[in-house]
Design a protein around this motif. Structure first.
Motif, PDB file in Angstrom:
ATOM      1  N   TYR A   1       0.859  -1.196   0.000  1.00  0.00           N
ATOM      2  CA  TYR A   1       0.000   0.000   0.000  1.00  0.00           C
ATOM      3  C   TYR A   1       0.885   1.233   0.000  1.00  0.00           C
ATOM      4  O   TYR A   1       1.656   1.455   0.940  1.00  0.00           O
ATOM      5  N   THR A   2       0.811   2.043  -1.063  1.00  0.00           N
ATOM      6  CA  THR A   2       1.691   3.211  -1.174  1.00  0.00           C
ATOM      7  C   THR A   2       0.958   4.351  -1.871  1.00  0.00           C
ATOM      8  O   THR A   2      -0.224   4.240  -2.207  1.00  0.00           O
ATOM      9  N   ALA A   3       1.672   5.459  -2.106  1.00  0.00           N
ATOM     10  CA  ALA A   3       1.059   6.665  -2.674  1.00  0.00           C
ATOM     11  C   ALA A   3       1.359   6.792  -4.160  1.00  0.00           C
ATOM     12  O   ALA A   3       2.416   6.379  -4.629  1.00  0.00           O
ATOM     13  N   PRO A   4       0.428   7.393  -4.925  1.00  0.00           N
ATOM     14  CA  PRO A   4       0.673   7.638  -6.353  1.00  0.00           C
ATOM     15  C   PRO A   4       1.964   8.412  -6.607  1.00  0.00           C
ATOM     16  O   PRO A   4       2.643   8.184  -7.604  1.00  0.00           O
ATOM     17  N   THR A   5       2.326   9.321  -5.690  1.00  0.00           N
ATOM     18  CA  THR A   5       3.577  10.079  -5.839  1.00  0.00           C
ATOM     19  C   THR A   5       4.765   9.130  -5.931  1.00  0.00           C
ATOM     20  O   THR A   5       5.641   9.293  -6.791  1.00  0.00           O
ATOM     21  N   ALA A   6       4.808   8.148  -5.039  1.00  0.00           N
ATOM     22  CA  ALA A   6       5.907   7.173  -5.057  1.00  0.00           C
ATOM     23  C   ALA A   6       5.871   6.352  -6.338  1.00  0.00           C
ATOM     24  O   ALA A   6       6.907   6.091  -6.963  1.00  0.00           O
ATOM     25  N   ILE A   7       4.670   5.946  -6.747  1.00  0.00           N
ATOM     26  CA  ILE A   7       4.541   5.135  -7.969  1.00  0.00           C
ATOM     27  C   ILE A   7       5.054   5.917  -9.173  1.00  0.00           C
ATOM     28  O   ILE A   7       5.817   5.393 -10.000  1.00  0.00           O
ATOM     29  N   ARG A   8       4.661   7.196  -9.266  1.00  0.00           N
ATOM     30  CA  ARG A   8       5.099   8.001 -10.421  1.00  0.00           C
ATOM     31  C   ARG A   8       6.607   8.221 -10.407  1.00  0.00           C
ATOM     32  O   ARG A   8       7.264   8.200 -11.446  1.00  0.00           O
ATOM     33  N   ALA A   9       7.178   8.430  -9.205  1.00  0.00           N
ATOM     34  CA  ALA A   9       8.636   8.620  -9.114  1.00  0.00           C
ATOM     35  C   ALA A   9       9.371   7.361  -9.563  1.00  0.00           C
ATOM     36  O   ALA A   9      10.367   7.431 -10.296  1.00  0.00           O
ATOM     37  N   LEU A  10       8.887   6.195  -9.154  1.00  0.00           N
ATOM     38  CA  LEU A  10       9.539   4.930  -9.510  1.00  0.00           C
ATOM     39  C   LEU A  10       9.309   4.602 -10.981  1.00  0.00           C
ATOM     40  O   LEU A  10      10.171   4.026 -11.642  1.00  0.00           O
ATOM     41  N   MET A  11       8.164   4.973 -11.476  1.00  0.00           N
ATOM     42  CA  MET A  11       7.865   4.808 -12.901  1.00  0.00           C
ATOM     43  C   MET A  11       8.858   5.634 -13.735  1.00  0.00           C
ATOM     44  O   MET A  11       9.392   5.170 -14.740  1.00  0.00           O
ATOM     45  N   GLY A  12       9.132   6.857 -13.260  1.00  0.00           N
ATOM     46  CA  GLY A  12      10.071   7.736 -13.959  1.00  0.00           C
ATOM     47  C   GLY A  12      11.493   7.210 -13.943  1.00  0.00           C
ATOM     48  O   GLY A  12      12.288   7.492 -14.846  1.00  0.00           O
ATOM     49  N   ALA A  13      11.823   6.408 -12.924  1.00  0.00           N
ATOM     50  CA  ALA A  13      13.180   5.851 -12.815  1.00  0.00           C
ATOM     51  C   ALA A  13      13.391   4.687 -13.772  1.00  0.00           C
ATOM     52  O   ALA A  13      14.527   4.240 -13.966  1.00  0.00           O
TER      53      ALA A  13
END
Length: 644
Positions: free
Chosen positions: A352-364
């Motif tokens: 369970y995490t935040a969209p902000t983290a998902i988008r940052a990891l997606m960008g990596a």
């Protein structure tokens, strides 16, 4: 030896778990037709010192909401004591440190129970008692979780302040709650940074008169300034202290915690949650949304300084007897594969995490994911803000391998727990849609006049027409503020402050705040709060802040500032303003863009037209509407030309 107490409790733990969509429809109907009977059934499976006399008493005018009146309990007996016989040797908490080379820590339910009892005894030894407010400002270490539960054990009210807030923000919260004690640590790790936590506390306490004791946990072994007679080291105080501490008996509506959240005025609001209703709702929502199973290893990446950490890292999982993971660090340290390394390391099944983290990891890039199997994952969750479709699909495909349902949960600090969400694998899942309401939750959409919009394929303001057990009871020390903030906009309704759409099938999609609140990385900040900080800069006469779409954070902060004279070096001014905001609030509230302007678009009554400023910040200046009624219509062209 644990003392056996004569509790009223059921023989087996029941999660009242819904297993298919047909059952959801039946349960939901019952929860609306007979809410009191429904919640009474759910509450039966908890440990009570005394059962309730009435399930619910309420009106939304005052507002006045009371659940399970007459009941006596202690939430920690439900988180810990009741598990000892059957789950005493089960892992309760796994702690993963910031540095992957350091050793992780595990506590069974028995060990966690003993740690909490010892900490509770240390609190009592230092003068803490039932009803005292205790501020907790700590890194994400096991002692933070233990301290929270220790407060609840003795009936003290915990007020956790995220250890990224500034000394000034902490002082505001301590003074508002009139805290008598602070629990903190010497320092913390966050990625490559180390932060002097105790030094920030010392600075805050220069502005606080009510704090009599500070308990300091040693984490990094830093030398810190200790004030004699006020500050004590936890490791000194805990020596020889008993591992047994009787839980304080609490009334259902006694305060459990205060958690400060931003409002549309500069002063933070102390949202109050009480013991019984919050407990029942935390466990029920946890077990149903995530479809929790006894063998699951569950990980919520939120900091306990936020409501998500309270309900879904700590209380919800422990009430259910789950194994919960707690992480000290950040998702990108030492690289962008850290989350997935931890998932594999502990066999995490619910994440369970935040969209902000998902988008940052997606960008990596996906390369950071491919090194890990992620075979243990069964359910994925998203929290803090609506998740955009691109991030939803990336999460579902690359992390969940298209086999794990994604629960996009909508809720707030004020709601105490998840309100609208897919129930994993049970109710329909649709990208960027939260889904259906949980049983017992009665949302409606209204127009600007407060009239209910009953059809599907509509858009309106999201309100609740009936209470639920986990809801806010008041704002600490200022009940009128609670009424005005949540219950005065639309008569007889709780107004969430969010706009929403309902699709043809009745699924809800949250479209964001409609008031003066910005949602940055899932954390809410009032525009007035940030403007007040910016205005502390000696060169700034006035400012206006709006949110704008940000690829990673969801919303970025765009500040328009008026100076007494045009600065020679605008970059220096921007740096000074950022520094001021960081000092006053914390790094998480720093503006992303700062535009110097000679004026702001205001009505003749002096109201700032934020709608215009938002459109400029979003780069959408084609339709700003009628600006002729503004005090100075020409200012809009100037702002458009200088937009960043």
């Amino acid at each position: 030896m644990t003392k056996t107490l004569n509790y009223q409790t059921s023989k087996t733990m029941s999660y009242h778990q819904i297993k298919d969509f047909e059952e959801y429809q039946q349960v939901y109907k019952r929860s609306v037709d007979d809410p009191e009977g429904f919640w009474a059934d759910v509450a039966e499976s908890f440990t009570w010192r005394k059962k309730w006399d009435t399930v619910l008493e309420w009106n939304f005018e005052e507002p006045n909401v009371k659940w399970f009146q007459g009941a006596k309990l202690n939430i920690t007996e439900n988180c810990l004591d009741r598990h000892l016989k059957t789950r005493g040797n089960k892992l309760a908490l796994i702690w993963e440190p910031n540095d992957p080379k350091e050793k992780f820590v595990r506590y069974t339910y028995r060990e966690l129970y003993e740690r909490v009892c010892q900490f509770a005894n240390v609190l009592k030894k230092n003068g803490a008692k039932k009803g005292d407010r205790i501020c907790i400002y700590m890194p994400m270490i096991p002692d933070l979780a233990v301290a929270v539960l220790a407060c609840a054990r003795i009936g003290a009210v915990h007020s956790v302040v995220f250890a990224g807030f500034s000394a000034s923000s902490m002082a505001d919260r301590i003074n508002d709650a009139e805290c008598s004690m602070v629990i903190t640590a010497d320092a913390l790790n966050r990625g490559t940074k180390q932060i002097p936590v105790k030094r920030i506390v010392n600075e805050a306490l220069e502005q606080c008169k009510t704090v009599k004791k500070v308990i300091v946990v040693e984490h990094l072994g830093w030398a810190v300034q200790m004030t004699e007679g006020r500050d004590v080291w936890y490791h000194d105080e805990v020596e020889g202290v008993s591992k047994e501490c009787p839980a304080e008996e609490m009334d259902a509506e006694d305060l459990l915690f205060i958690l400060y959240t931003s409002g549309s005025t500069g002063k933070p609001k102390g949202v109050v949650h009480t013991c019984a209703g919050y407990m029942v709702y935390a466990q029920y929502s946890f077990c149903n949304v995530f479809q929790y199973e006894e063998s699951d290893v569950y990980w919520c990446t939120a900091d306990i300084g936020w409501i998500t950490g309270h309900t879904y890292l700590l209380y919800g999982p422990l009430l259910a007897g789950a194994t919960t993971v707690m992480f000290e660090g950040v998702p990108t340290y030492p690289d962008a594969g850290r989350f997935w390394q931890i998932v594999d390391k502990f066999g995490v099944s619910i994440f369970y995490t935040a969209p902000t983290a998902i988008r940052a990891l997606m960008g990596a890039g996906v390369d950071h994911v491919l090194s890990y199997s992620l075979d243990s994952l069964r359910v994925l969750g998203s929290v803090g803000e609506p998740i955009n479709e691109e991030a939803w699909h990336w999460y579902h495909i690359h992390i969940g391998k298209e086999r794990s349902p994604v629960v996009d949960t909508w809720w707030q600090t004020e709601t105490g727990g998840i309100m609208i969400s897919t129930l994993a694998g049970v109710t329909p899942m649709k990208p960027s849609h939260a889904g259906f309401p949980l049983p017992g939750v009665q949302p409606i959409l209204v127009d600007s006049d407060g009239n209910e919009i009953k059809d599907n394929e509509v858009e309106g303001y999201l309100c609740m027409k009936f209470p639920w057990p986990g809801m806010i009871r008041t704002t600490y020390g200022d009940h009128e503020r609670c009424r005005i903030s949540y219950f005065s906009t639309y008569k007889g309704l709780y107004f969430t402050g969010d706009g929403a759409k309902r699709d043809k099938d009745g699924l809800y999609r949250i479209i964001g705040r409609v008031d003066d609140v910005i949602n940055v990385s899932g954390h809410r900040f009032g525009t007035a709060e940030i403007e007040e900080a910016i205005n502390h800069n000696k060169n700034v006469i006035e400012s206006a802040v709006v949110g704008y779409p940000h690829d990673v954070k969801g919303q970025g902060i765009y500040a328009y500032v008026i100076c007494d004279k045009m600065p020679e070096n605008i970059d220096n001014l921007r740096s000074e303003i950022i520094e001021t905001v960081v000092q006053q609030i914390g790094k998480i509230a720093r503006p992303d863009k700062i535009q110097v302007v000679s004026g702001l678009p205001k009505t003749r009554s002096g109201k700032i037209m934020r709608r215009i400023l938002r459109k400029v910040a979003e780069g959408d200046t084609s339709n700003l509407g009628d600006t002729s009624t503004l005090l100075d219509p020409d200012i809009v062209d100037e702002i458009k030309e200088g937009a960043l």
